[in-house]
Design a protein around this motif. Structure first.
Motif, PDB file in Angstrom:
ATOM      1  N   TYR A 106       0.855  -1.189   0.000  1.00  0.00           N
ATOM      2  CA  TYR A 106       0.000   0.000   0.000  1.00  0.00           C
ATOM      3  C   TYR A 106       0.892   1.240   0.000  1.00  0.00           C
ATOM      4  N   PRO A 107       0.760   2.110  -0.986  1.00  0.00           N
ATOM      5  CA  PRO A 107       1.705   3.223  -1.140  1.00  0.00           C
ATOM      6  C   PRO A 107       1.679   4.219   0.014  1.00  0.00           C
ATOM      7  N   ARG A 108       2.834   4.485   0.567  1.00  0.00           N
ATOM      8  CA  ARG A 108       2.965   5.458   1.653  1.00  0.00           C
ATOM      9  C   ARG A 108       2.570   6.852   1.178  1.00  0.00           C
ATOM     10  N   GLY A 109       2.672   7.091  -0.125  1.00  0.00           N
ATOM     11  CA  GLY A 109       2.283   8.376  -0.704  1.00  0.00           C
ATOM     12  C   GLY A 109       0.801   8.687  -0.562  1.00  0.00           C
ATOM     13  N   GLN A 110      -0.001   7.718  -0.148  1.00  0.00           N
ATOM     14  CA  GLN A 110      -1.432   7.943   0.078  1.00  0.00           C
ATOM     15  C   GLN A 110      -1.692   8.567   1.460  1.00  0.00           C
ATOM     16  N   SER A 111      -0.654   8.693   2.285  1.00  0.00           N
ATOM     17  CA  SER A 111      -0.803   9.275   3.621  1.00  0.00           C
ATOM     18  C   SER A 111      -1.474  10.642   3.532  1.00  0.00           C
ATOM     19  N   ASN A 112      -2.541  10.814   4.316  1.00  0.00           N
ATOM     20  CA  ASN A 112      -3.301  12.067   4.371  1.00  0.00           C
ATOM     21  C   ASN A 112      -3.879  12.502   3.029  1.00  0.00           C
ATOM     22  N   ARG A 113      -3.947  11.616   2.043  1.00  0.00           N
ATOM     23  CA  ARG A 113      -4.425  11.992   0.711  1.00  0.00           C
ATOM     24  C   ARG A 113      -5.411  11.001   0.124  1.00  0.00           C
ATOM     25  N   GLY A 114      -5.250   9.725   0.452  1.00  0.00           N
ATOM     26  CA  GLY A 114      -6.061   8.691  -0.175  1.00  0.00           C
ATOM     27  C   GLY A 114      -7.373   8.430   0.554  1.00  0.00           C
ATOM     28  N   ILE A 157      -7.887   8.760   4.479  1.00  0.00           N
ATOM     29  CA  ILE A 157      -6.741   8.302   5.256  1.00  0.00           C
ATOM     30  C   ILE A 157      -6.241   9.469   6.102  1.00  0.00           C
ATOM     31  N   VAL A 158      -6.007   9.197   7.389  1.00  0.00           N
ATOM     32  CA  VAL A 158      -5.497  10.230   8.292  1.00  0.00           C
ATOM     33  C   VAL A 158      -4.203   9.729   8.918  1.00  0.00           C
ATOM     34  N   GLY A 159      -3.185  10.564   8.878  1.00  0.00           N
ATOM     35  CA  GLY A 159      -1.878  10.181   9.398  1.00  0.00           C
ATOM     36  C   GLY A 159      -1.047   9.455   8.359  1.00  0.00           C
ATOM     37  N   LEU A 160       0.148   9.061   8.786  1.00  0.00           N
ATOM     38  CA  LEU A 160       1.072   8.366   7.892  1.00  0.00           C
ATOM     39  C   LEU A 160       0.697   6.896   7.748  1.00  0.00           C
ATOM     40  N   ILE A 161       0.894   6.372   6.564  1.00  0.00           N
ATOM     41  CA  ILE A 161       0.744   4.936   6.354  1.00  0.00           C
ATOM     42  C   ILE A 161       1.991   4.283   6.921  1.00  0.00           C
ATOM     43  N   SER A 203      -6.321   6.133  -8.692  1.00  0.00           N
ATOM     44  CA  SER A 203      -6.207   7.031  -7.545  1.00  0.00           C
ATOM     45  C   SER A 203      -4.856   6.866  -6.859  1.00  0.00           C
ATOM     46  N   PHE A 204      -4.249   5.685  -6.977  1.00  0.00           N
ATOM     47  CA  PHE A 204      -2.906   5.458  -6.445  1.00  0.00           C
ATOM     48  C   PHE A 204      -1.871   5.993  -7.414  1.00  0.00           C
ATOM     49  N   THR A 205      -2.037   5.672  -8.678  1.00  0.00           N
ATOM     50  CA  THR A 205      -1.013   6.002  -9.657  1.00  0.00           C
ATOM     51  C   THR A 205      -0.920   7.500  -9.899  1.00  0.00           C
ATOM     52  N   GLN A 206      -2.026   8.219  -9.826  1.00  0.00           N
ATOM     53  CA  GLN A 206      -1.983   9.668 -10.025  1.00  0.00           C
ATOM     54  C   GLN A 206      -1.324  10.380  -8.851  1.00  0.00           C
ATOM     55  N   LEU A 207      -1.609   9.930  -7.635  1.00  0.00           N
ATOM     56  CA  LEU A 207      -1.038  10.588  -6.455  1.00  0.00           C
ATOM     57  C   LEU A 207       0.411  10.220  -6.217  1.00  0.00           C
ATOM     58  N   THR A 208       0.802   9.016  -6.605  1.00  0.00           N
ATOM     59  CA  THR A 208       2.134   8.531  -6.254  1.00  0.00           C
ATOM     60  C   THR A 208       3.065   8.376  -7.457  1.00  0.00           C
ATOM     61  N   GLN A 209       2.603   8.738  -8.645  1.00  0.00           N
ATOM     62  CA  GLN A 209       3.405   8.658  -9.868  1.00  0.00           C
ATOM     63  C   GLN A 209       3.807   7.229 -10.221  1.00  0.00           C
ATOM     64  N   LEU A 210       2.997   6.248  -9.822  1.00  0.00           N
ATOM     65  CA  LEU A 210       3.272   4.851 -10.176  1.00  0.00           C
ATOM     66  C   LEU A 210       2.542   4.497 -11.461  1.00  0.00           C
TER      67      LEU A 210
END
Length: 180
Positions: free
Chosen positions: A95-103, A114-118, A154-161
């Protein structure tokens, strides 16, 4: 030929195709999708159907007072009293850490931010707006629940994957179930 070549350059197929991400219904890249659309095949049977869903369940439900921090460090501070669900997976599960506070995830058909760091093996979501969430309730990480959807994009756009990068990072230790 790989998925991209098989979809965009059929003359490269020869005797064999190694289908990768396309076998799950995902386009190998935006370029291949746009080539498909320009070729006018989107109206016919050439469209891909998504065959992938990723789920977990609620591990714990906690009340958080206004002013408290959620998760490690100070990445998220509650601005009001909240209720959060703890989910039993994290970046060690792909699960991408880049989703922290964004996903977002889906619980009871509603988006929960999502709230806080993954963390390595858990993260939290705000469920203040969702009634009666209990331990064991289904959580959709990717897929559909009632009238809402969480897409791989939603993962790939936020995390550039890339789609295939996101899908291939899921460890083999995650149980898989074929649903017909």
């Amino acid at each position: 030929a790989c998925s991209a070549a098989a979809l965009a350059y059929p003359d490269t197929v020869y005797d064999m195709v190694r289908m990768g991400v396309a076998q799950y219904g995902f386009w190998p890249s935006p370029d291949i999708y746009y080539m498909h659309m320009q070729a006018g095949e989107a109206k016919g049977n050439g469209s891909l159907k998504r065959l992938f869903t990723w789920k977990t369940d609620v591990m714990d439900v906690r009340d958080v007072d206004a002013g408290e921090f959620i998760g490690y460090g100070t990445a998220y501070q509650a601005t009001q009293d909240m209720k959060v669900a703890v989910l039993p997976l994290g970046y060690s599960n792909g699960y991408p850490r880049g989703q922290s506070n964004r996903g977002f995830v889906l619980i009871k058909g509603k988006k929960a931010p999502i709230v806080g760091l993954i963390n390595m093996n858990l993260f939290m979501v705000d469920i203040s707006h969702i009634s009666n969430v209990e331990v064991g309730d289904e959580v959709v990480l990717v897929g559909r629940q009632q009238n809402n959807t969480i897409n791989i994009s939603s993962f790939t756009q936020l995390t550039q994957l890339l789609n295939n990068e996101m899908l291939s990072r899921l460890p083999s230790a995650i149980p898989r179930k074929i649903v017909k």
